[in-house]
Scaffold this motif. Structure first.
Motif, PDB file in Angstrom:
ATOM      1  N   ASP A 136       0.837  -1.198   0.000  1.00  0.00           N
ATOM      2  CA  ASP A 136       0.000   0.000   0.000  1.00  0.00           C
ATOM      3  C   ASP A 136       0.875   1.252   0.000  1.00  0.00           C
ATOM      4  O   ASP A 136       0.950   1.983   0.992  1.00  0.00           O
ATOM      5  CB  ASP A 136      -0.931  -0.013   1.213  1.00  0.00           C
ATOM      6  CG  ASP A 136      -2.005   1.066   1.118  1.00  0.00           C
ATOM      7  OD1 ASP A 136      -2.127   1.688   0.042  1.00  0.00           O
ATOM      8  OD2 ASP A 136      -2.712   1.278   2.114  1.00  0.00           O
ATOM      9  N   VAL A 137       1.578   1.464  -1.121  1.00  0.00           N
ATOM     10  CA  VAL A 137       2.389   2.660  -1.302  1.00  0.00           C
ATOM     11  C   VAL A 137       2.014   3.281  -2.637  1.00  0.00           C
ATOM     12  O   VAL A 137       1.590   2.596  -3.562  1.00  0.00           O
ATOM     13  CB  VAL A 137       3.908   2.342  -1.265  1.00  0.00           C
ATOM     14  CG1 VAL A 137       4.319   1.878   0.117  1.00  0.00           C
ATOM     15  CG2 VAL A 137       4.276   1.290  -2.316  1.00  0.00           C
ATOM     16  N   ASP A 138       2.143   4.591  -2.742  1.00  0.00           N
ATOM     17  CA  ASP A 138       1.761   5.323  -3.936  1.00  0.00           C
ATOM     18  C   ASP A 138       2.859   6.343  -4.264  1.00  0.00           C
ATOM     19  O   ASP A 138       3.101   7.251  -3.462  1.00  0.00           O
ATOM     20  CB  ASP A 138       0.419   6.031  -3.695  1.00  0.00           C
ATOM     21  CG  ASP A 138      -0.230   6.535  -4.968  1.00  0.00           C
ATOM     22  OD1 ASP A 138       0.375   6.369  -6.047  1.00  0.00           O
ATOM     23  OD2 ASP A 138      -1.342   7.095  -4.873  1.00  0.00           O
ATOM     24  N   PRO A 139       3.600   6.180  -5.378  1.00  0.00           N
ATOM     25  CA  PRO A 139       3.363   5.184  -6.431  1.00  0.00           C
ATOM     26  C   PRO A 139       3.801   3.796  -6.007  1.00  0.00           C
ATOM     27  O   PRO A 139       4.554   3.649  -5.037  1.00  0.00           O
ATOM     28  CB  PRO A 139       4.227   5.705  -7.582  1.00  0.00           C
ATOM     29  CG  PRO A 139       5.352   6.419  -6.903  1.00  0.00           C
ATOM     30  CD  PRO A 139       4.735   7.069  -5.691  1.00  0.00           C
ATOM     31  N   PRO A 140       3.330   2.742  -6.731  1.00  0.00           N
ATOM     32  CA  PRO A 140       3.709   1.367  -6.393  1.00  0.00           C
ATOM     33  C   PRO A 140       5.217   1.169  -6.499  1.00  0.00           C
ATOM     34  O   PRO A 140       5.910   1.894  -7.209  1.00  0.00           O
ATOM     35  CB  PRO A 140       2.971   0.542  -7.459  1.00  0.00           C
ATOM     36  CG  PRO A 140       1.881   1.424  -7.951  1.00  0.00           C
ATOM     37  CD  PRO A 140       2.393   2.823  -7.854  1.00  0.00           C
ATOM     38  N   ASP A 141       5.735   0.151  -5.784  1.00  0.00           N
ATOM     39  CA  ASP A 141       7.177  -0.085  -5.807  1.00  0.00           C
ATOM     40  C   ASP A 141       7.601  -1.059  -6.901  1.00  0.00           C
ATOM     41  O   ASP A 141       8.776  -1.357  -7.062  1.00  0.00           O
ATOM     42  CB  ASP A 141       7.673  -0.589  -4.443  1.00  0.00           C
ATOM     43  CG  ASP A 141       7.278  -2.035  -4.158  1.00  0.00           C
ATOM     44  OD1 ASP A 141       6.393  -2.562  -4.865  1.00  0.00           O
ATOM     45  OD2 ASP A 141       7.858  -2.627  -3.239  1.00  0.00           O
ATOM     46  N   ASP A 142       6.619  -1.550  -7.701  1.00  0.00           N
ATOM     47  CA  ASP A 142       6.921  -2.405  -8.856  1.00  0.00           C
ATOM     48  C   ASP A 142       7.706  -3.643  -8.459  1.00  0.00           C
ATOM     49  O   ASP A 142       8.721  -3.980  -9.083  1.00  0.00           O
ATOM     50  CB  ASP A 142       7.661  -1.618  -9.940  1.00  0.00           C
ATOM     51  CG  ASP A 142       6.764  -0.610 -10.634  1.00  0.00           C
ATOM     52  OD1 ASP A 142       5.548  -0.848 -10.679  1.00  0.00           O
ATOM     53  OD2 ASP A 142       7.271   0.399 -11.126  1.00  0.00           O
ATOM     54  N   ASP A 143       7.249  -4.324  -7.434  1.00  0.00           N
ATOM     55  CA  ASP A 143       7.764  -5.630  -7.080  1.00  0.00           C
ATOM     56  C   ASP A 143       6.588  -6.568  -6.839  1.00  0.00           C
ATOM     57  O   ASP A 143       5.433  -6.144  -6.771  1.00  0.00           O
ATOM     58  CB  ASP A 143       8.674  -5.558  -5.850  1.00  0.00           C
ATOM     59  CG  ASP A 143      10.135  -5.357  -6.238  1.00  0.00           C
ATOM     60  OD1 ASP A 143      10.622  -6.145  -7.073  1.00  0.00           O
ATOM     61  OD2 ASP A 143      10.765  -4.418  -5.738  1.00  0.00           O
TER      62      ASP A 143
END
Length: 271
Positions: A136-143
């Motif tokens: 739940d982070v914005d922007p996504p961490d792409d993992d």
């Protein structure tokens, strides 16, 4: 959206058949084989669920109201499981004739619109396994993280992290009856094997170069991997790679000139 069938050696059977017109971002449709018909989920004016015969004749067409733009669908033997993404990720399960409500389990829902890559989903015989970017982070961490979901749409425990590169996306999953085959993109396309809890049981293996989309299925004895890639303007290919149960390649086949993305519908392993 067109339906194209392949024989066990990777050769096309007949010509592509148009099955759905007016799709939004057609590459984000998903499909599953029940043993007698095909289930298809796709985004258009609504998020639709259809069923088709093996030759492409439509039987069911339902507007679900689920509000997704990307998805991955599996068949358990009695119901469909559907992993979905839009601003976040969610999951729904329903019977063979489609959803009767828009109820869904939310894994993450971000406040602002960002591109989410299609999630991956598998059925292990006792629970669903879903892979996507659930932090739940914005922007996504792409993992990538893996979530386990039991009936009826209940998260078993917190998602398990699978990658830590900041550049992993487009996962694919296949359940063999005892473990998972995981495919994902991080520059190259990688393959590894996981147990049902998400722990690796093999080394990561590069199975292709750059690809725009990839998919994986289990036949009962082998993994089938497919991916799409483009070369010069107007040129595109779909690559098909067969892996033995340990992940060793046994067959590579190229199909030139096929446009679009790929999606695999694996055969359900009998318990």
């Amino acid at each position: 959206i067109s339906l194209l069938r392949w024989d066990p050696t990777g050769g096309p059977v007949g010509e592509p058949r148009l099955v759905a017109a007016g799709a939004y971002r057609f590459g984000n449709a998903s499909m599953a084989w029940t043993g007698s018909r095909i289930g298809l989920a796709w985004p258009g004016a609504d998020f639709y669920f259809d069923t088709y015969t093996i030759t492409g004749e439509r039987e069911v067409h339902v507007g679900t109201g689920l509000g997704a733009t990307v998805s991955w669908m599996v068949w358990t033997g009695s119901e469909f499981g559907l992993a979905m993404g839009e601003t976040g990720y969610s999951f729904a399960s329903f019977g063979p004739d489609g959803p009767t409500s828009s109820a869904a389990l939310s894994l993450v829902d971000r406040d602002s619109w960002v591109y989410v890559f299609p999630p991956a989903l598998a059925w292990t015989g006792s629970e669903f396994v879903m892979v996507g970017d659930f932090l739940d982070v914005d922007p996504p961490d792409d993992d990538l993280q893996m979530a386990r979901i039991s009936r009826p749409m209940t998260l078993v425990e917190d998602p398990v992290r699978l990658t830590d590169t900041g550049a992993s996306d487009h996962p694919g999953l296949a359940w063999t009856g005892s473990e998972l085959g995981l495919l994902w993109r991080c520059g190259y396309t990688y393959f590894t094997r996981l147990d049902a809890m998400g722990e690796r049981v093999s080394e990561d293996r590069i199975v292709s170069g750059w690809s725009s989309r990839s998919a994986i299925a289990w036949t009962g004895s082998l993994f089938g991997v497919a991916w799409s890639m483009s070369g010069d303007p107007g040129e595109s290919w779909i690559g098909i790679l067969v892996l033995d149960p340990s992940g060793e390649p046994t067959l590579l086949r190229w199909a030139a000139g096929l446009l679009g993305h790929v999606r695999a519908a694996g055969r359900r392993r009998r318990s």
